[in-house]
Design an enzyme around this catalytic site. Structure first.
Site, PDB file in Angstrom:
ATOM      1  N   ARG A  20       0.843  -1.220   0.000  1.00  0.00           N
ATOM      2  CA  ARG A  20       0.000   0.000   0.000  1.00  0.00           C
ATOM      3  C   ARG A  20       0.872   1.262   0.000  1.00  0.00           C
ATOM      4  O   ARG A  20       0.520   2.275   0.590  1.00  0.00           O
ATOM      5  CB  ARG A  20      -0.945   0.028   1.214  1.00  0.00           C
ATOM      6  CG  ARG A  20      -1.938  -1.126   1.265  1.00  0.00           C
ATOM      7  CD  ARG A  20      -2.905  -1.102   0.085  1.00  0.00           C
ATOM      8  NE  ARG A  20      -3.973  -2.075   0.225  1.00  0.00           N
ATOM      9  CZ  ARG A  20      -3.955  -3.315  -0.263  1.00  0.00           C
ATOM     10  NH1 ARG A  20      -2.880  -3.751  -0.913  1.00  0.00           N
ATOM     11  NH2 ARG A  20      -4.993  -4.108  -0.118  1.00  0.00           N
TER      12      ARG A  20
ATOM     13  N   SER B  33     -10.935  -1.476   2.698  1.00  0.00           N
ATOM     14  CA  SER B  33     -10.238  -1.604   3.996  1.00  0.00           C
ATOM     15  C   SER B  33      -9.941  -0.212   4.528  1.00  0.00           C
ATOM     16  O   SER B  33      -9.299   0.586   3.844  1.00  0.00           O
ATOM     17  CB  SER B  33      -8.907  -2.343   3.832  1.00  0.00           C
ATOM     18  OG  SER B  33      -9.115  -3.637   3.340  1.00  0.00           O
TER      19      SER B  33
ATOM     20  N   GLU C  91      -5.605   3.375   5.985  1.00  0.00           N
ATOM     21  CA  GLU C  91      -5.227   3.253   4.575  1.00  0.00           C
ATOM     22  C   GLU C  91      -5.919   4.349   3.764  1.00  0.00           C
ATOM     23  O   GLU C  91      -5.382   4.890   2.806  1.00  0.00           O
ATOM     24  CB  GLU C  91      -5.667   1.874   4.037  1.00  0.00           C
ATOM     25  CG  GLU C  91      -5.331   1.680   2.575  1.00  0.00           C
ATOM     26  CD  GLU C  91      -6.110   0.551   1.925  1.00  0.00           C
ATOM     27  OE1 GLU C  91      -7.132   0.836   1.269  1.00  0.00           O
ATOM     28  OE2 GLU C  91      -5.684  -0.610   2.063  1.00  0.00           O
TER      29      GLU C  91
END
Ligand code: FAD
Ligand code: EPU
Length: 342
Positions: free
Chosen positions: A159, A229, A325
């Site tokens: 990520r 997420s 995130e």
């Protein structure tokens, strides 16, 4: 004037912008961006807004990526795709399969546009964008220069990429180059994909299974706004992991090459019995605890308060810190999601 941002991001929060511009060429983006900056207006580029929340009205101009076009060429070993940044990612995955090009099937059903894929190095079911990236084409919004970064220069991680750091402000991703080997090897390491026989499985079967699993677990943003997420899966050192595993022998864990261990944030949140937990209009999704949803006309502040509480409970129970995130946007631009939810 105020223009609603609700349809321009998948959390569907009630927020407005002073101006919204859909751009279909680099020249248009450059001109409009420079005009806004010269007028001291905050600026923000979005694809489909599937990894952002708005904490407030945005006091500036939001640019929506509508750059379109896919070109394809091949040699003996590879397919090469040059994909304009505003192409929908999932439509691209379907287009490749329809044209007998394999390699993107594990990344099916990820919302957003192709130009956003490198930013957080999208990943699912054992594959990350990095694996298929050939190059990323970038526009320097200050100078108008256009240049390409190689896969190595993108500095991809979990990520992570250079687009969250060195090329975060004043740069726009225009297009991506994707390189897919003709010697296709299925990636079947994750979850229910392990049921397939690598000798006989087809890219379409992998695609269908990924779509089925995702549809069962992840909320459809048209039903309940969300950004996938909400937190990254935390990575902790081996000593800390051993300590937690002693208390929780069934803890899912993914050992990393450098000796650290990645944990499943969804499992940690679930163990805190937070599924369905609600703050204002924001809630923890019942089927996947890592996803926060807009259950009932949530405000950005509800989502922040919920995220804060989730972090607090996980910290208290496991001594593990979760890191958002999702990217948080305030009145004048991005705000530090880490600090806001601490
Ligand atoms: P946006 O949310 O519009 O933008 C993301 C960030 O990039 C913002 O900070 C924005 O300002 C910046 N940005 C956007 N375009 C540009 C540009 N052209 N140039 C420079 N900066 C830009 N992600 C995964 O990795 N794996 C998953 O499995 C996954 N599943 C998801 C499931 C659901 C239901 C949802 C809602 C999200 C999921 N996500 C997943 C997150 C999301 O799909 C990805 O992060 C996606 O790449 C975001 O694309 P976007 O076009 O919507 O980006
Ligand atoms: N789990 C629970 N309870 C939950 C949720 C998960 O116990 O409520 C457990 C699962 O049983 C499993 C583990 O946690 O043992 C991991 O769950 P899952 O396979 O659903 O994946 P994840 O770690 O929650 C990650 C990505 C997703 C990606 C999937 C599939 C991150 C932050 N998320 O989720 O990406 O689609 O794996 O590869 O890495 C996104 O980034 O937005 C995203 C959706």
């Amino acid at each position: 004037m105020k223009y609603s941002l609700t349809p321009f991001h998948t959390f569907h929060l009630a927020a407005n912008a002073s101006k919204i511009v859909e751009f279909s060429s680099a020249e248009q983006l450059l001109n409009e961006w420079q005009t806004a900056v010269n007028n001291h207006q905050p600026v923000l580029i979005l694809g489909q807004g599937s990894n952002v929340i708005f904490l407030d009205d945005f006091d500036g101009c939001v640019f929506i990526n509508k750059l379109k076009g896919i070109t394809h060429h091949e040699d003996e070993q590879f397919h090469y795709l040059h994909v304009q940044g505003g192409e929908n990612w999932h439509e691209l995955v379907k287009w490749t399969l329809a044209n007998n090009i394999a390699g993107l099937e594990n990344l099916a059903l990820i919302p957003g546009v192709a130009g956003s894929a490198p930013i957080q190095n999208i990943g699912a079911y054992g594959v990350e964008f990095e694996r298929v990236c050939d190059f990323v084409e970038v526009l320097n919004l200050r100078t108008g220069d256009i240049f390409r970064l190689t896969k190595q220069e993108c500095q991809f991680g979990y990520r992570e990429s250079v687009f969250k750091h060195q090329y975060k402000d004043e740069f726009a991703i225009l297009s991506v180059g994707i390189k897919l080997t003709k010697a296709w090897q299925p990636v079947l390491s994750y979850g229910s994909l392990t049921q397939f026989d690598p000798q006989s499985v087809t890219p379409q079967q992998v695609f269908d299974e990924v779509c089925a699993v995702r549809s069962a677990k992840l909320p459809n943003p048209d039903e309940f706004g969300n950004a996938g997420s909400f937190f990254k899966n935390p990575v902790i050192d081996a000593a800390k992991f051993t300590q937690i595993q002693t208390a929780y022998p069934n803890i899912p864990n993914y050992p990393q090459a450098d000796g650290t261990v990645k944990l499943a944030a969804g499992w940690l949140i679930d163990q805190c019995e937070l599924k369905g937990f609600q703050v204002g209009g924001a809630a923890v999704h019942e089927k996947q605890a890592l996803v926060l949803i807009n259950k009932q006309a949530a405000a950005g502040s509800d989502v922040v308060a919920l995220a804060k509480e989730v972090r607090r409970r996980v910290r208290e129970k496991f001594g593990v810190e979760l890191h958002p995130e999702v990217r948080f946007m305030g009145k004048n631009g991005e705000v530090n999601s880490e600090e806001v939810t601490r």
